[in-house]
Design a protein around this motif. Structure first.
Motif, PDB file in Angstrom:
ATOM      1  N   ALA A   1     -15.763  22.443   0.048  1.00  0.00           N
ATOM      2  CA  ALA A   1     -14.312  22.481  -0.167  1.00  0.00           C
ATOM      3  C   ALA A   1     -13.566  22.170   1.129  1.00  0.00           C
ATOM      4  CB  ALA A   1     -13.893  23.846  -0.717  1.00  0.00           C
ATOM      5  N   LEU A   2     -14.044  22.701   2.241  1.00  0.00           N
ATOM      6  CA  LEU A   2     -13.425  22.417   3.532  1.00  0.00           C
ATOM      7  C   LEU A   2     -13.539  20.927   3.853  1.00  0.00           C
ATOM      8  CD1 LEU A   2     -12.060  23.282   6.162  1.00  0.00           C
ATOM      9  CD2 LEU A   2     -14.321  23.947   7.025  1.00  0.00           C
ATOM     10  N   ALA A   3     -14.716  20.354   3.646  1.00  0.00           N
ATOM     11  CA  ALA A   3     -14.918  18.924   3.910  1.00  0.00           C
ATOM     12  C   ALA A   3     -14.022  18.074   3.016  1.00  0.00           C
ATOM     13  CB  ALA A   3     -16.377  18.550   3.706  1.00  0.00           C
ATOM     14  N   ALA A   4     -13.877  18.447   1.755  1.00  0.00           N
ATOM     15  CA  ALA A   4     -13.012  17.698   0.844  1.00  0.00           C
ATOM     16  C   ALA A   4     -11.566  17.756   1.305  1.00  0.00           C
ATOM     17  CB  ALA A   4     -13.147  18.248  -0.577  1.00  0.00           C
ATOM     18  N   TYR A   5     -11.142  18.907   1.811  1.00  0.00           N
ATOM     19  CA  TYR A   5      -9.773  19.047   2.302  1.00  0.00           C
ATOM     20  C   TYR A   5      -9.556  18.193   3.549  1.00  0.00           C
ATOM     21  CZ  TYR A   5      -5.251  21.029   3.233  1.00  0.00           C
ATOM     22  OH  TYR A   5      -3.902  21.160   3.431  1.00  0.00           O
ATOM     23  N   ILE A   6     -10.503  18.237   4.465  1.00  0.00           N
ATOM     24  CA  ILE A   6     -10.384  17.493   5.723  1.00  0.00           C
ATOM     25  C   ILE A   6     -10.356  15.997   5.470  1.00  0.00           C
ATOM     26  CG2 ILE A   6     -11.631  16.915   7.846  1.00  0.00           C
ATOM     27  CD1 ILE A   6     -12.482  19.878   7.956  1.00  0.00           C
TER      28      ILE A   6
ATOM     29  N   HIS B   1     -22.708  18.601   3.371  1.00  0.00           N
ATOM     30  CA  HIS B   1     -21.417  18.447   4.034  1.00  0.00           C
ATOM     31  C   HIS B   1     -21.531  17.467   5.213  1.00  0.00           C
ATOM     32  CE1 HIS B   1     -22.583  20.805   7.533  1.00  0.00           C
ATOM     33  NE2 HIS B   1     -23.197  21.613   6.695  1.00  0.00           N
ATOM     34  N   PRO B   2     -20.410  16.889   5.633  1.00  0.00           N
ATOM     35  CA  PRO B   2     -20.455  15.878   6.706  1.00  0.00           C
ATOM     36  C   PRO B   2     -20.343  16.441   8.118  1.00  0.00           C
ATOM     37  CG  PRO B   2     -18.266  15.979   5.775  1.00  0.00           C
ATOM     38  CD  PRO B   2     -19.108  16.956   4.986  1.00  0.00           C
ATOM     39  N   PHE B   3     -20.392  17.740   8.287  1.00  0.00           N
ATOM     40  CA  PHE B   3     -20.213  18.342   9.606  1.00  0.00           C
ATOM     41  C   PHE B   3     -21.487  18.256  10.430  1.00  0.00           C
ATOM     42  CE2 PHE B   3     -17.561  21.114   6.711  1.00  0.00           C
ATOM     43  CZ  PHE B   3     -16.374  20.472   6.983  1.00  0.00           C
ATOM     44  N   ARG B   4     -21.329  18.369  11.756  1.00  0.00           N
ATOM     45  CA  ARG B   4     -22.480  18.439  12.659  1.00  0.00           C
ATOM     46  C   ARG B   4     -23.002  19.870  12.662  1.00  0.00           C
ATOM     47  NH1 ARG B   4     -20.786  18.414  17.673  1.00  0.00           N
ATOM     48  NH2 ARG B   4     -18.620  18.647  17.157  1.00  0.00           N
TER      49      ARG B   4
ATOM     50  N   ALA C   1     -10.495  25.759   1.093  1.00  0.00           N
ATOM     51  CA  ALA C   1      -9.179  25.116   1.090  1.00  0.00           C
ATOM     52  C   ALA C   1      -8.217  25.839   2.018  1.00  0.00           C
ATOM     53  CB  ALA C   1      -8.617  25.067  -0.331  1.00  0.00           C
ATOM     54  N   LEU C   2      -8.245  27.176   2.025  1.00  0.00           N
ATOM     55  CA  LEU C   2      -7.386  27.938   2.943  1.00  0.00           C
ATOM     56  C   LEU C   2      -7.720  27.624   4.395  1.00  0.00           C
ATOM     57  CD1 LEU C   2      -7.305  31.438   1.216  1.00  0.00           C
ATOM     58  CD2 LEU C   2      -5.383  29.874   1.521  1.00  0.00           C
ATOM     59  N   ALA C   3      -9.007  27.553   4.705  1.00  0.00           N
ATOM     60  CA  ALA C   3      -9.429  27.220   6.068  1.00  0.00           C
ATOM     61  C   ALA C   3      -8.942  25.828   6.449  1.00  0.00           C
ATOM     62  CB  ALA C   3     -10.953  27.296   6.187  1.00  0.00           C
ATOM     63  N   GLY C   4      -9.063  24.881   5.543  1.00  0.00           N
ATOM     64  CA  GLY C   4      -8.609  23.519   5.816  1.00  0.00           C
ATOM     65  C   GLY C   4      -7.112  23.450   6.061  1.00  0.00           C
ATOM     66  N   LYS C   5      -6.341  24.167   5.261  1.00  0.00           N
ATOM     67  CA  LYS C   5      -4.881  24.172   5.438  1.00  0.00           C
ATOM     68  C   LYS C   5      -4.503  24.771   6.789  1.00  0.00           C
ATOM     69  CE  LYS C   5      -3.864  24.424   0.542  1.00  0.00           C
ATOM     70  NZ  LYS C   5      -3.349  25.224  -0.565  1.00  0.00           N
ATOM     71  N   TRP C   6      -5.156  25.865   7.168  1.00  0.00           N
ATOM     72  CA  TRP C   6      -4.841  26.499   8.459  1.00  0.00           C
ATOM     73  C   TRP C   6      -5.211  25.557   9.615  1.00  0.00           C
ATOM     74  CZ3 TRP C   6      -7.814  28.083  12.664  1.00  0.00           C
ATOM     75  CH2 TRP C   6      -7.111  28.815  13.631  1.00  0.00           C
TER      76      TRP C   6
END
Length: 176
Positions: free
Chosen positions: A23-28, A5-8, A116-121
């Motif tokens: 999934a979160l990274a893809a959403y962001i 993932h691309p996060f720090r 995906a839910l986390a990304g939407k929120w």
């Protein structure tokens, strides 16, 4: 486990956490939210749950004192939960069951659905209006508070122990 993932910050501990983060990274990546990218987020895996957090842009307080945080629980037996909140430097300590927070449990979905839910929120929160309220005494700024005007939730403040302020602010400025 290798982190893709691309996060720090920390890498995931399990394949389910990796799926959630992917999934979160893809959403962001598809966001239109200004000033925030995947690199703006930090992963903390030294505690349980896995926490993903970012500073809220345009709130002029020290880093870490106005954050959006998401906690992802996964017990590896299909019992998953998700919690999101406006917070500060303390992880997941300000959760309230209100329209300002995110609470998901009992949903029988794969980790990617939780990502995906986390990304939407997170995207909805980053699009919300934030107002800065200032109190001025004797021509000096003595205290500022940042609030979500749609619910009145305070998301950050400066503290000046020399002044106790009450009543309406002297100035309100939209910062986002």
């Amino acid at each position: 486990m290798a982190s893709l993932h691309p996060f720090r910050g920390d890498g995931p501990r399990t394949s389910n956490e990796q799926e959630f983060l992917d999934a979160l990274a893809a959403y962001i990546t598809g966001w239109a939210a200004s000033g925030v990218s995947a690199q703006s987020f930090e992963v903390v895996a030294r505690i349980h749950p896995l926490v993903v957090m970012t500073d809220v842009p345009d709130v002029d307080v020290p880093a870490g004192t106005c954050t959006l945080q998401v906690g992802y629980w996964d017990d590896r037996q299909g019992c998953r939960a998700l919690q999101g909140e406006w917070g500060d430097e303390y992880l997941l300590d300000s959760h309230v069951y209100s329209s300002d927070g995110l609470t998901v449990f009992g949903l029988h979905e794969e980790p990617a659905a939780y990502g995906a839910l986390a990304g939407k929120w997170l995207e909805r929160q980053l699009q919300r209006r934030v107002d800065r309220q200032d109190w001025i005494r004797k021509g000096r700024l003595v205290q500022s508070r940042w609030v979500l005007p749609d619910t009145g939730k305070r998301v950050a403040q400066t503290v000046n122990t020399n002044w106790f302020v009450r009543g309406a602010p002297d100035r309100v400025t939209r910062v986002r």
